[in-house]
Design a protein around this motif. Structure first.
Motif, mmCIF file in Angstrom:
data_model
loop_
_atom_site.group_PDB
_atom_site.id
_atom_site.type_symbol
_atom_site.label_atom_id
_atom_site.label_comp_id
_atom_site.label_asym_id
_atom_site.label_seq_id
_atom_site.Cartn_x
_atom_site.Cartn_y
_atom_site.Cartn_z
ATOM 1 N N GLY A 1 28.024 18.222 84.180
ATOM 2 C CA GLY A 1 26.657 18.916 83.731
ATOM 3 C C GLY A 1 25.426 18.026 83.951
ATOM 4 O O GLY A 1 25.278 17.309 85.005
ATOM 5 N N ILE A 2 24.675 18.006 82.923
ATOM 6 C CA ILE A 2 23.010 17.480 83.296
ATOM 7 C C ILE A 2 23.237 15.805 83.333
ATOM 8 O O ILE A 2 22.194 15.402 83.679
ATOM 9 N N GLY A 3 24.257 15.560 82.549
ATOM 10 C CA GLY A 3 24.319 13.968 82.353
ATOM 11 C C GLY A 3 23.402 13.561 81.252
ATOM 12 O O GLY A 3 22.732 14.169 80.681
ATOM 13 N N ILE A 4 23.461 12.031 80.973
ATOM 14 C CA ILE A 4 22.535 11.455 79.948
ATOM 15 C C ILE A 4 22.140 10.185 80.479
ATOM 16 O O ILE A 4 22.764 9.236 81.037
ATOM 17 N N GLU A 5 20.812 10.065 80.152
ATOM 18 C CA GLU A 5 20.100 8.723 80.702
ATOM 19 C C GLU A 5 20.836 7.777 79.892
ATOM 20 O O GLU A 5 21.278 7.488 78.639
ATOM 21 N N ASN A 6 20.717 6.377 80.532
ATOM 22 C CA ASN A 6 21.289 5.406 80.114
ATOM 23 C C ASN A 6 21.028 4.971 78.481
ATOM 24 O O ASN A 6 21.668 4.640 77.857
ATOM 25 N N GLN A 7 19.766 5.166 78.462
ATOM 26 C CA GLN A 7 19.381 4.539 77.267
ATOM 27 C C GLN A 7 19.573 5.325 75.898
ATOM 28 O O GLN A 7 19.475 4.832 74.855
ATOM 29 N N TYR A 8 20.260 6.514 75.995
ATOM 30 C CA TYR A 8 20.758 7.247 74.936
ATOM 31 C C TYR A 8 22.205 7.413 74.998
ATOM 32 O O TYR A 8 22.575 7.955 73.901
ATOM 33 N N LYS A 9 22.822 6.460 75.590
ATOM 34 C CA LYS A 9 24.314 6.606 75.596
ATOM 35 C C LYS A 9 24.935 6.328 74.351
ATOM 36 O O LYS A 9 26.216 6.587 74.032
ATOM 37 N N GLN B 1 22.884 6.230 71.276
ATOM 38 C CA GLN B 1 22.094 6.975 70.162
ATOM 39 C C GLN B 1 22.906 8.471 69.937
ATOM 40 O O GLN B 1 22.944 8.608 68.670
ATOM 41 N N ILE B 2 23.325 8.844 71.038
ATOM 42 C CA ILE B 2 23.972 10.225 70.690
ATOM 43 C C ILE B 2 25.069 10.598 69.713
ATOM 44 O O ILE B 2 25.291 11.489 69.226
ATOM 45 N N PHE B 3 25.684 9.316 69.569
ATOM 46 C CA PHE B 3 26.717 9.402 68.514
ATOM 47 C C PHE B 3 26.321 9.352 67.006
ATOM 48 O O PHE B 3 27.240 9.436 66.167
ATOM 49 N N GLY B 4 25.116 9.248 66.866
ATOM 50 C CA GLY B 4 24.368 9.181 65.827
ATOM 51 C C GLY B 4 24.295 10.766 64.927
ATOM 52 O O GLY B 4 24.190 11.652 65.736
ATOM 53 N N LEU B 5 24.193 10.668 63.560
ATOM 54 C CA LEU B 5 24.304 11.845 62.867
ATOM 55 C C LEU B 5 22.829 12.583 63.267
ATOM 56 O O LEU B 5 21.545 11.754 63.372
ATOM 57 N N PHE B 6 22.707 13.809 63.563
ATOM 58 C CA PHE B 6 21.337 14.674 63.847
ATOM 59 C C PHE B 6 20.833 14.268 65.238
ATOM 60 O O PHE B 6 19.526 14.646 65.524
ATOM 61 N N THR B 7 21.480 13.272 66.111
ATOM 62 C CA THR B 7 20.587 13.065 67.246
ATOM 63 C C THR B 7 20.713 13.972 68.318
ATOM 64 O O THR B 7 21.758 14.363 68.898
ATOM 65 N N GLY C 1 39.669 2.982 67.046
ATOM 66 C CA GLY C 1 39.469 3.417 68.137
ATOM 67 C C GLY C 1 37.951 3.108 68.488
ATOM 68 O O GLY C 1 37.191 2.454 67.774
ATOM 69 N N ARG C 2 37.550 3.533 69.713
ATOM 70 C CA ARG C 2 36.151 3.580 70.265
ATOM 71 C C ARG C 2 35.951 4.757 71.027
ATOM 72 O O ARG C 2 36.700 5.196 71.667
ATOM 73 N N ILE C 3 34.737 5.019 70.820
ATOM 74 C CA ILE C 3 34.259 6.540 71.808
ATOM 75 C C ILE C 3 32.921 6.008 72.464
ATOM 76 O O ILE C 3 32.001 5.314 72.003
ATOM 77 N N TRP C 4 33.023 6.493 73.754
ATOM 78 C CA TRP C 4 31.829 6.027 74.698
ATOM 79 C C TRP C 4 31.622 6.919 75.852
ATOM 80 O O TRP C 4 32.532 7.872 75.886
ATOM 81 N N VAL C 5 30.656 7.062 76.493
ATOM 82 C CA VAL C 5 30.345 7.906 77.445
ATOM 83 C C VAL C 5 29.709 7.130 78.789
ATOM 84 O O VAL C 5 29.015 6.207 78.793
ATOM 85 N N ASP C 6 30.349 7.550 79.880
ATOM 86 C CA ASP C 6 29.681 6.977 81.301
ATOM 87 C C ASP C 6 29.331 8.068 81.821
ATOM 88 O O ASP C 6 29.609 9.158 81.910
#
Ligand code: ADP
Length: 503
Positions: free
Chosen positions: A440-448, A450-456, A483-488
């Protein structure tokens, strides 16, 4: 028994009427006993009742540095007793005269070169055949090594005690069955219990909070030899309880047996109170959010239904601007309904713990795909997956993770490509790492993060519908499993969402 202690010592003289054969026997016995005495590691010395040395074996020569010739005929007092211990010999001789033994008497003697050595003396009176005390035999064992070791141990214990008093903690040491051998002064000052009182369960119990089950927990660790760790309340002598982090580790001997328990208790009272208040506030907040989102659903549904009815029945009459306003109301009500529904899902996250048996992830995956069937058909997305290993997670949790991550992979697609989402899993040490990758469209590094926060949300509802709650739910689930969750991600090319949970 009077032994002929050395070849140069006075030998027992037989009565004149004894024949040669008997004399020969005596000589042989004499030689044998002398050899035994000389081969001993202990100094063996005999003396008469005035303290004059009458025999002196080889070990005595080695230990004190005097040969038998130099020693025999001199007094023990002048030869090897240091000036400040002369009284000992007076006392020993008088006890011998009374027929008493001196057992394992630890003292210091002086060698020929002036060195002082630690000795353990065993002195027994020697009697002639008529039973009269005529002297003494003395066995002297060199205990300098033992004394040195004892000194080292004492110094190391002193250092331990000093160390135990330095910090702000309570420090304690117990035997293998939990019997206390040491408690530091801080504990005594806090509780008013000294070592003896702390060892008394009826007194100790008064300083332990019954709800914390401290003693039960401690006994379980003693029985199994596993380290003890517990947050528990201890009562001070002022009657007030305070929270402590209590830890104790078993110290094992060469054979692996528990030899001692070393324990500390650290005051965590202020932090613990804050943590408990925070937990309570969180619970209240959750309760409030639960009621609010639950109670909001009904009026929202009413708003939605009536705005739709209004639109269906009266749109031609309303026309123009009024119809447009009505559309805003309908879309806002839809959005609000979505928000409330997702918020409800976030708050209501099932509370179940980690299951003891692993499950097959294929089933929750299939269930998530069934729920996403509409989105998949609409977008023409291709969802593929590898075979996934069993994992110790609740089915509902794993389904929610798959549904949110695959759903996002389909939703946040590029206009240039058909969405393709792939699910895989790899072990990594003690963890299993699941990956949901998309094109898909991917995610900018600076938001990697933040996106796991509520309402982001990174996009408007017009561009991509959503509430900004899905990834927060994923984060919350993974946290439950420690555990841990993250995005590359590479913007424009796709994202790889990964979550690691214990295998
Ligand atoms: P929602 O999708 O409802 O907005 P999420 O919590 O699932 O909420 O996602 C938060 C934000 O993260 C999304 O709004 C989006 O901007 C971004 N995002 C999530 N998944 C992806 C993805 N696969 N590709 C690109 N952006 C994503």
């Amino acid at each position: 028994m009077l032994l002929p202690l050395h070849s140069s010592s006075p030998v027992f003289r037989p009565e004149p009427l004894i024949d040669d054969e008997f004399l020969e026997k005596l000589r042989r016995r004499d030689a044998l006993l002398s050899a035994i005495v000389d081969s001993s590691d202990d100094a063996i010395v005999s003396k008469d009742l005035n303290g004059y040395i009458t025999s002196w074996n080889k070990s005595a020569e080695r230990l004190f540095g005097y040969t038998a010739d130099q020693a025999i005929g001199r007094t023990v007092a002048e030869l090897i007793i240091p000036a400040d211990r002369q009284d000992e010999e007076v006392d020993i001789l008088s006890r011998l005269r009374r027929g008493e033994r001196v057992d394992h008497f630890e003292t210091v003697r002086k060698c020929r070169d002036g060195r002082l050595i630690d000795l353990s003396l065993t002195i027994s009176p020697v009697r002639d055949p008529s039973g009269k005390i005529i002297g003494a035999s003395k066995i002297a064992r060199d205990i300098s090594e033992r004394k040195l070791a004892e000194g080292r141990l004492r110094r190391s214990e002193e250092r331990f005690r000093q160390l135990a008093e330095v910090g702000p903690q309570f420090v304690w040491l117990s035997g293998p069955r939990g019997e206390l051998e040491f408690v530091n002064q801080r504990w005594v000052d806090f509780s008013g219990l000294d070592l003896e009182a702390t060892n008394d369960p009826s007194k100790l119990r008064l300083h332990i909070h019954p709800e914390d089950r401290l003693l039960e927990h401690w006994e379980r660790c003693l029985a199994t030899g596993t380290p003890f760790e517990l947050e528990a309340r201890l009562r001070g002598k002022d009657g007030e309880f305070r929270w402590f982090m209590m830890r104790s580790v078993p110290v094992r001997d060469d054979k692996g047996q528990v030899w001692r328990w070393f324990g500390t208790s650290t005051d965590i009272h202020e932090n613990k109170i804050l943590q408990l208040e925070l937990q309570k506030a969180n619970k209240d907040l959750e309760q409030f959010a639960y009621s609010a989102s639950h109670d909001l659903q009904e009026p929202l549904r009413t708003m939605k239904i009536y705005s739709q009815l209004l639109s269906m029945k009266y749109r031609p009459q309303l026309g123009g601007e009024a119809a447009e306003f009505l559309d805003y109301v309908t879309s806002a009500a839809n959005r609000m309904e979505m928000l409330v529904r997702d918020l409800f899902a976030y708050i209501q996250l099932p509370q179940e713990g980690i299951p003891s048996e692993p499950i097959d992830p294929q089933e929750p995956l299939a269930s998530a795909l069934a729920d996403l069937a509409g989105a998949i058909a609409q977008s023409g997305a291709r969802v593929t997956f590898d075979s996934l290993p069993p994992v110790r997670m609740q089915r509902t949790h794993l389904k929610q993770l798959f549904q949110n991550l695959i759903g996002n992979g389909i939703k946040y697609c590029s206009t240039e490509r058909v969405p393709a989402v792939h699910v895989s899993c790899e072990p990594d040490g003690s963890m299993l790492v699941f990956t949901v990758s998309d094109n898909g469209i991917g995610i900018e590094n600076q938001y990697k993060e933040q996106i796991f926060g509520l309402f982001t949300r990174l996009h408007s509802s017009e561009a991509y519908s959503g509430t900004g709650i899905g990834l927060a739910i994923c984060q919350r689930i993974v946290d439950r499993y420690h555990g841990r969750i993250w995005v590359d991600s590479e913007p424009g090319r796709g994202s790889c969402f990964r979550f690691a949970v214990p295998a």
